[in-house]
Design an enzyme around this catalytic site. Structure first.
Site, mmCIF file in Angstrom:
data_model
loop_
_atom_site.group_PDB
_atom_site.id
_atom_site.type_symbol
_atom_site.label_atom_id
_atom_site.label_comp_id
_atom_site.label_asym_id
_atom_site.label_seq_id
_atom_site.Cartn_x
_atom_site.Cartn_y
_atom_site.Cartn_z
ATOM 1 N N ARG A 227 0.844 -1.207 0.000
ATOM 2 C CA ARG A 227 0.000 0.000 0.000
ATOM 3 C C ARG A 227 0.874 1.250 0.000
ATOM 4 N NH1 ARG A 227 -3.710 1.058 5.185
ATOM 5 N NH2 ARG A 227 -1.645 1.000 6.133
ATOM 6 N N SER B 52 3.874 -20.500 9.809
ATOM 7 C CA SER B 52 4.490 -20.406 11.133
ATOM 8 C C SER B 52 6.008 -20.396 11.030
ATOM 9 C CB SER B 52 4.077 -21.583 12.017
ATOM 10 O OG SER B 52 4.743 -21.476 13.263
ATOM 11 N N LYS C 261 -3.520 -23.784 11.796
ATOM 12 C CA LYS C 261 -2.544 -22.806 12.305
ATOM 13 C C LYS C 261 -2.970 -22.268 13.677
ATOM 14 C CE LYS C 261 0.877 -19.878 12.593
ATOM 15 N NZ LYS C 261 0.617 -18.535 12.878
ATOM 16 N N HIS D 45 -2.183 -24.880 16.146
ATOM 17 C CA HIS D 45 -0.721 -24.869 16.336
ATOM 18 C C HIS D 45 -0.349 -23.814 17.380
ATOM 19 C CE1 HIS D 45 3.082 -22.779 15.581
ATOM 20 N NE2 HIS D 45 3.593 -23.939 15.230
ATOM 21 N N ASN D 46 -0.910 -22.625 17.231
ATOM 22 C CA ASN D 46 -0.572 -21.560 18.173
ATOM 23 C C ASN D 46 -1.076 -21.879 19.579
ATOM 24 O OD1 ASN D 46 0.292 -20.414 15.794
ATOM 25 N ND2 ASN D 46 -0.403 -18.372 16.324
ATOM 26 N N GLU E 139 1.276 -24.164 21.019
ATOM 27 C CA GLU E 139 2.479 -23.377 21.342
ATOM 28 C C GLU E 139 2.311 -22.687 22.706
ATOM 29 O OE1 GLU E 139 3.645 -20.651 18.096
ATOM 30 O OE2 GLU E 139 3.698 -19.075 19.606
ATOM 31 N N TYR E 140 1.148 -22.120 22.949
ATOM 32 C CA TYR E 140 0.881 -21.499 24.260
ATOM 33 C C TYR E 140 1.068 -22.536 25.376
ATOM 34 C CZ TYR E 140 -1.390 -17.026 22.892
ATOM 35 O OH TYR E 140 -1.676 -15.763 22.433
ATOM 36 N N LYS F 133 -1.531 -12.200 21.516
ATOM 37 C CA LYS F 133 -2.131 -11.543 20.347
ATOM 38 C C LYS F 133 -3.490 -12.111 20.001
ATOM 39 C CE LYS F 133 1.437 -9.384 17.607
ATOM 40 N NZ LYS F 133 2.288 -9.556 16.426
HETATM 41 P P1 NBP Z 1 1.649 -6.472 9.993
HETATM 42 O O1 NBP Z 1 0.652 -7.399 10.560
HETATM 43 O O2 NBP Z 1 2.311 -5.476 10.870
HETATM 44 O O3 NBP Z 1 0.934 -5.703 8.763
HETATM 45 C C1 NBP Z 1 1.616 -4.677 8.059
HETATM 46 C C2 NBP Z 1 1.264 -4.736 6.598
HETATM 47 O O4 NBP Z 1 -0.147 -4.606 6.397
HETATM 48 C C3 NBP Z 1 1.904 -3.582 5.830
HETATM 49 O O5 NBP Z 1 2.311 -4.054 4.582
HETATM 50 C C4 NBP Z 1 0.746 -2.606 5.715
HETATM 51 O O6 NBP Z 1 0.887 -1.709 4.647
HETATM 52 C C5 NBP Z 1 -0.373 -3.550 5.463
HETATM 53 N N1 NBP Z 1 -1.713 -2.962 5.611
HETATM 54 C C6 NBP Z 1 -2.366 -2.559 6.725
HETATM 55 BR BR1 NBP Z 1 -1.675 -2.558 8.406
HETATM 56 N N2 NBP Z 1 -3.600 -2.082 6.477
HETATM 57 C C7 NBP Z 1 -3.739 -2.188 5.139
HETATM 58 C C8 NBP Z 1 -4.796 -1.845 4.256
HETATM 59 N N3 NBP Z 1 -5.955 -1.362 4.708
HETATM 60 N N4 NBP Z 1 -4.604 -2.049 2.938
HETATM 61 C C9 NBP Z 1 -3.451 -2.555 2.478
HETATM 62 N N5 NBP Z 1 -2.405 -2.895 3.264
HETATM 63 C C10 NBP Z 1 -2.545 -2.715 4.586
HETATM 64 O O7 NBP Z 1 2.805 -7.283 9.198
HETATM 65 P P2 NBP Z 1 3.568 -8.635 9.570
HETATM 66 O O8 NBP Z 1 4.028 -8.657 10.985
HETATM 67 O O9 NBP Z 1 4.565 -8.814 8.462
HETATM 68 O O10 NBP Z 1 2.439 -9.750 9.454
HETATM 69 C C11 NBP Z 1 1.711 -9.966 8.258
HETATM 70 C C12 NBP Z 1 0.666 -11.040 8.518
HETATM 71 O O11 NBP Z 1 1.349 -12.245 8.876
HETATM 72 C C13 NBP Z 1 -0.260 -10.733 9.688
HETATM 73 O O12 NBP Z 1 -1.547 -11.195 9.380
HETATM 74 C C14 NBP Z 1 0.316 -11.531 10.832
HETATM 75 O O13 NBP Z 1 -0.667 -11.892 11.773
HETATM 76 C C15 NBP Z 1 0.855 -12.742 10.092
HETATM 77 N N6 NBP Z 1 1.943 -13.447 10.761
HETATM 78 C C16 NBP Z 1 2.919 -12.775 11.392
HETATM 79 C C17 NBP Z 1 3.964 -13.460 12.002
HETATM 80 C C18 NBP Z 1 5.061 -12.716 12.687
HETATM 81 O O14 NBP Z 1 5.918 -13.395 13.303
HETATM 82 N N7 NBP Z 1 5.120 -11.409 12.601
HETATM 83 C C19 NBP Z 1 3.998 -14.851 11.940
HETATM 84 C C20 NBP Z 1 3.005 -15.521 11.255
HETATM 85 C C21 NBP Z 1 1.978 -14.808 10.657
HETATM 86 P P3 NBP Z 1 1.612 -0.276 4.847
HETATM 87 O O15 NBP Z 1 3.072 -0.557 4.726
HETATM 88 O O16 NBP Z 1 1.080 0.539 3.759
HETATM 89 O O17 NBP Z 1 1.232 0.214 6.226
#
Ligand code: NBP
Length: 478
Positions: free
Chosen positions: A33, A128, A184, A187-188, A191-192, A262
């Site tokens: 975005r 994961s 998934k 799984h979480n 994990e907890y 979370k």
């Molecule tokens: P985030 O969950 O922090 O999301 C950030 C991303 O979402 C950015 O690219 C942001 O764009 C975009 N975004 C948002 Br916020 N609102 C939007 C909208 N209305 N339209 C378009 N884009 C939008 O990122 P992450 O930590 O990389 O996680 C991504 C997904 O993976 C999540 O669903 C998370 O639950 C899942 N996940 C995360 C992990 C982990 O360890 N972090 C592990 C497994 C799964 P922008 O740059 O323009 O703000």
């Protein structure tokens, strides 16, 4: 169009997944975005493989080979819907949207249905392994149609983790619509439970065993050489051996003891309640985090009566340490038993036909709960695909049989000394409930019939009965 796959949402997870695809030889279209993030990825990692940077949804879609495969890696919830609303009108029959975020499986079911009606495949996919996993090989849990998996599966298999013992890719088609996100979620939840059990083992070793954090780190390292060999045990040792640079104290002693969450653990318990799947260990783990977070309540309760834990003598403490290992292992068997029960219950409820053995197999690498133990579970399901419960597997049953005296002793000590062990205790209560010849549920049924005429069944003949409690107490058949 030259890209085999595209990733939109280039925060930590999205960018690392995109790099993983590119490092595996795929041409990857990139979109975010906020365009600055796309530029940043190209500047920092553009050399790693073939990327096509795009500025708009239209440009992104145009960059993709057909059938198009778009990975959406944005914040779960409203952001995912917003992205789908933006991209779906630009897609054509047979294109595939892959949601790799942590969506609730009910949202995935809704989105899959809506998109299916437009001829678009929607693949809700659990990923994961955190950011490192996304880059080097996560465990991947896709749902969705068979057809979408035929086109997507080989690519996911390439970028996924590989099981250490036999090199199998840690990805499987879990089942239709929400199956992947359900797997998934569970799984979480597991994990907890794993984390809570490890935390209780640490607490007992510290407070009753009298070991220092560094000594406990060594104990965990030695456990990691045995049947508890796992990523979580490994990082536990790292955390416990870390010294805080600012104070010189053990890091564990300067961290506030209030655990955050979370939401995926909470979902696991909420859904388990709806499905009637008793995941008491996962529930206790979620509640333990919640109790820890109630600072005011804890402060107001600190003076309540009860024993204060005291360390055992040195000779006792090494025997205690071995007993804690047994308690931890036995409790772990129970929490996986409960987690797999929930997956089986969800699969039954939603008609997903999830292969539990394959689920165990894809958790062997890449994900947070990866462990040698999962090889054992994989083996148990391979030997008996219709295994009704992990406790029905002879090896697990034998191991618990061997562990249970120690498990009970550890709990007796914990109770006597006032050390809270909700995970260990609930696991043993579950185990003893399943073993019991008779449960007091008969009394519960009697009470329900007394106050609400809710009826009961008898042990000696078929039918549904009610006793006329307010009258002459004769029994009538309903
Ligand atoms: P985030 O969950 O922090 O999301 C950030 C991303 O979402 C950015 O690219 C942001 O764009 C975009 N975004 C948002 Br916020 N609102 C939007 C909208 N209305 N339209 C378009 N884009 C939008 O990122 P992450 O930590 O990389 O996680 C991504 C997904 O993976 C999540 O669903 C998370 O639950 C899942 N996940 C995360 C992990 C982990 O360890 N972090 C592990 C497994 C799964 P922008 O740059 O323009 O703000």
């Amino acid at each position: 169009a030259s890209a085999q796959i595209g990733v939109t949402g280039l925060a930590v997870m999205g960018r690392n997944l995109a790099r993983n695809f590119a490092r595996n030889g795929y041409t990857v279209a990139l979109h975010n975005r906020t365009a600055a993030r796309t530029r940043e990825v190209i500047e920092q990692f553009g050399e790693e493989g073939e990327f096509v940077a795009t500025q708009s949804p239209e440009e992104f879609v145009a960059a993709l080979e057909r059938p198009r495969r778009l990975v959406v890696m944005v914040q779960a919830g409203e952001a995912t819907d917003a992205v789908i609303r933006e991209f779906a009108p630009l897609l054509e029959d047979g294109d595939v949207i892959i949601d790799g975020g942590n969506a609730h499986f009910a949202d995935t079911r809704r989105r899959e249905k809506e998109l299916r009606e437009q001829g678009i495949h929607f693949v809700g996919t659990g990923v994961s392994g955190g950011e490192e996993g996304a880059l080097h090989g996560p465990s991947i849990m896709p749902g969705g149609s068979e057809e979408s998996y035929a086109s997507l599966g080989p690519m996911l298999e390439k970028i996924s983790a590989k099981a250490e013992s036999d090199g199998t890719p840690c990805v499987t088609h879990c089942g239709p619509d929400g199956a992947g996100h359900f797997v998934k979620m569970t799984h979480n939840g597991i994990e907890y439970a794993d984390m809570q059990l490890i935390a209780e083992a640490y607490d007992l070793l510290r407070q009753v065993g009298g070991f220092s954090p560094a000594e406990i780190a060594d104990i965990f390292r030695s456990w990691n050489e045995g049947r508890l060999d796992s990523y979580l045990i490994e990082i536990t040792a790292e955390v416990l051996s870390h010294t805080d640079a600012a104070t010189g104290k053990p890091f564990i002693d300067v961290v506030e003891d209030q655990a955050e969450q979370k939401g995926t653990g909470r979902w696991t318990v909420q859904i388990a309640l709806d499905l009637g799947a008793p995941v008491s260990g996962i529930a206790e783990a979620v509640f333990a985090r919640s109790v820890s977070g109630h600072a005011d309540l804890r402060a107001a309760s600190r003076k309540l009566a009860g024993p204060r834990p005291h360390a055992l003598g040195e000779a006792d403490s090494s025997a205690f340490c071995a007993r804690v290992e047994q308690a931890l292992y036995a409790s772990k068997i129970v929490s996986y038993t409960q987690g797999f029960h929930e997956i089986a219950a969800g699969s039954e409820q939603y008609g997903w036909n999830i292969d539990l053995g394959k689920v165990a197999a894809i958790w062997r690498g890449g994900c947070i709960i990866r462990a040698a133990f999962l090889d054992r579970i994989t083996g148990a399901y391979a030997a008996q695909p219709q295994l009704p419960s992990l406790l029905a597997d002879k090896r697990f049953a034998d191991e618990i049989a061997a562990a249970q005296d120690d498990w009970r002793q550890v709990l007796a000590t914990a109770v006597t000394q006032g050390v809270p062990t909700p995970g260990f205790s609930s696991a043993l209560a579950y185990y003893d409930s399943l073993r019991a010849d008779r449960l007091p549920a008969a009394l519960t049924q009697g009470q329900r019939d007394y106050f609400g005429a809710h009826t009961y069944r008898r042990t000696d003949r078929d039918g549904v009965f009610h006793t006329l409690w307010g009258g002459d107490r004769t029994e009538v058949e309903r």
